[in-house]
Design an enzyme around this catalytic site. Sequence first.
Site, PDB file in Angstrom:
ATOM      1  CG  ASP A  61      -1.244  -1.718  13.365  1.00  0.00           C
ATOM      2  OD1 ASP A  61      -1.770  -2.430  14.240  1.00  0.00           O
ATOM      3  OD2 ASP A  61      -1.563  -0.530  13.159  1.00  0.00           O
ATOM      4  N   GLY A  62       2.347  -4.250  11.801  1.00  0.00           N
ATOM      5  CA  GLY A  62       3.140  -4.929  10.784  1.00  0.00           C
ATOM      6  C   GLY A  62       3.096  -6.439  10.937  1.00  0.00           C
ATOM      7  CG  HIS A  66       4.240 -11.827   8.698  1.00  0.00           C
ATOM      8  ND1 HIS A  66       4.886 -12.261   7.560  1.00  0.00           N
ATOM      9  CD2 HIS A  66       4.367 -12.843   9.615  1.00  0.00           C
ATOM     10  CE1 HIS A  66       5.384 -13.478   7.768  1.00  0.00           C
ATOM     11  NE2 HIS A  66       5.075 -13.842   8.993  1.00  0.00           N
ATOM     12  NE  ARG A 151      14.084  10.805 -14.647  1.00  0.00           N
ATOM     13  CZ  ARG A 151      15.279  10.264 -14.841  1.00  0.00           C
ATOM     14  NH1 ARG A 151      16.358  10.968 -14.546  1.00  0.00           N
ATOM     15  NH2 ARG A 151      15.396   9.039 -15.306  1.00  0.00           N
ATOM     16  CE  LYS A 168       4.226  15.723 -16.913  1.00  0.00           C
ATOM     17  NZ  LYS A 168       4.739  16.886 -17.690  1.00  0.00           N
ATOM     18  CB  THR A 181      -5.244   5.050   9.667  1.00  0.00           C
ATOM     19  OG1 THR A 181      -5.354   3.623   9.680  1.00  0.00           O
ATOM     20  CG2 THR A 181      -6.614   5.660   9.913  1.00  0.00           C
ATOM     21  CE1 TYR A 183       4.062   7.971   2.171  1.00  0.00           C
ATOM     22  CE2 TYR A 183       4.495   6.035   0.827  1.00  0.00           C
ATOM     23  CZ  TYR A 183       4.769   7.347   1.154  1.00  0.00           C
ATOM     24  OH  TYR A 183       5.752   8.022   0.484  1.00  0.00           O
ATOM     25  CG  LEU A 185      -3.603   9.970   8.169  1.00  0.00           C
ATOM     26  CD1 LEU A 185      -4.856  10.744   7.804  1.00  0.00           C
ATOM     27  CD2 LEU A 185      -3.784   9.260   9.509  1.00  0.00           C
ATOM     28  CD  GLN A 239       4.508  -7.066   6.188  1.00  0.00           C
ATOM     29  OE1 GLN A 239       4.310  -8.192   5.758  1.00  0.00           O
ATOM     30  NE2 GLN A 239       4.158  -6.711   7.422  1.00  0.00           N
TER      31      GLN A 239
END
Length: 282
Positions: A61-62, A66, A151, A168, A181, A183, A185, A239
Amino acid sequence: MPPTTCPVPRSVGIVHKQSSRAAAACAAEAAAAIAARGLTVLVDEQEAARRADLVLVLGGDGTLIHAARILAGRPAPILGVNMGSLGFLTEVPQAELYQALDHVLSGQAVLSERMKLRVHVHRQAPGGGELKLLDTEVLNDAVMAKGTLSRMAEFEVTCSDDLVTTYKADGIIVATPTGSTAYSLAANGPILFPTMRGVILTPICPHMLTQRPIVLPDDRTLNIRLAPESEVYLTLDGQTGLQLQPGDRVQIKQSQNRVLLVQSPRIDYFGILRTKLRWGER
């Protein structure tokens, strides 16, 4: 609306995972096989991005993300072939590469149209006003997450001039349905069917447990302003990225460009979900 079929290409560009010897070997074999079918083969990535009627992606998928990035909005269909496990975007297994290619050449392949987000970063200028530091697009998501300090960061979010809230949290994810689907998710965001119209706003570890992910209309504009004393990095599709400064404003809205993915004739989206997420298994 009836499904959109993929136009029969006259030229095919090949983009493969650069760190994979197997992908490089497969690319060389595919180039010979495509040329034998009477098509023009473009193996240089930039030339493929400018001229190819179809982009063949060999990787995961990466690698497909790209390829979508270097196309820069040009609506060339992408045929994603995974070189390992099944991907959410690279639907075709390596063993079925030529079967899928011949399906495209037959004029029967169906396209899945995916929305993108346009991301602008504005910074206050020393003499007043704002400077535009970044103008780019993402297929999956834009992520604003805290830096090395432990923090929490603080983000004021407006949606088409209406205040949403001040988060926050460790960060914020703004995702497309395709990126639902990814990050988002993992941060307990919802799964959206990839051709839906909508934008997901997902806080990462919010201080208030009532601040939950929300799906917004795709015709709205999000503005996210970083509060003072917040150290945050903006990551685009996992990326590229940019270190943000307090007071920066990140504007995110729907792009008019689309990414066109050739659908596998052998597996649908729910089949991908069942396989990737192991639905139905104990």
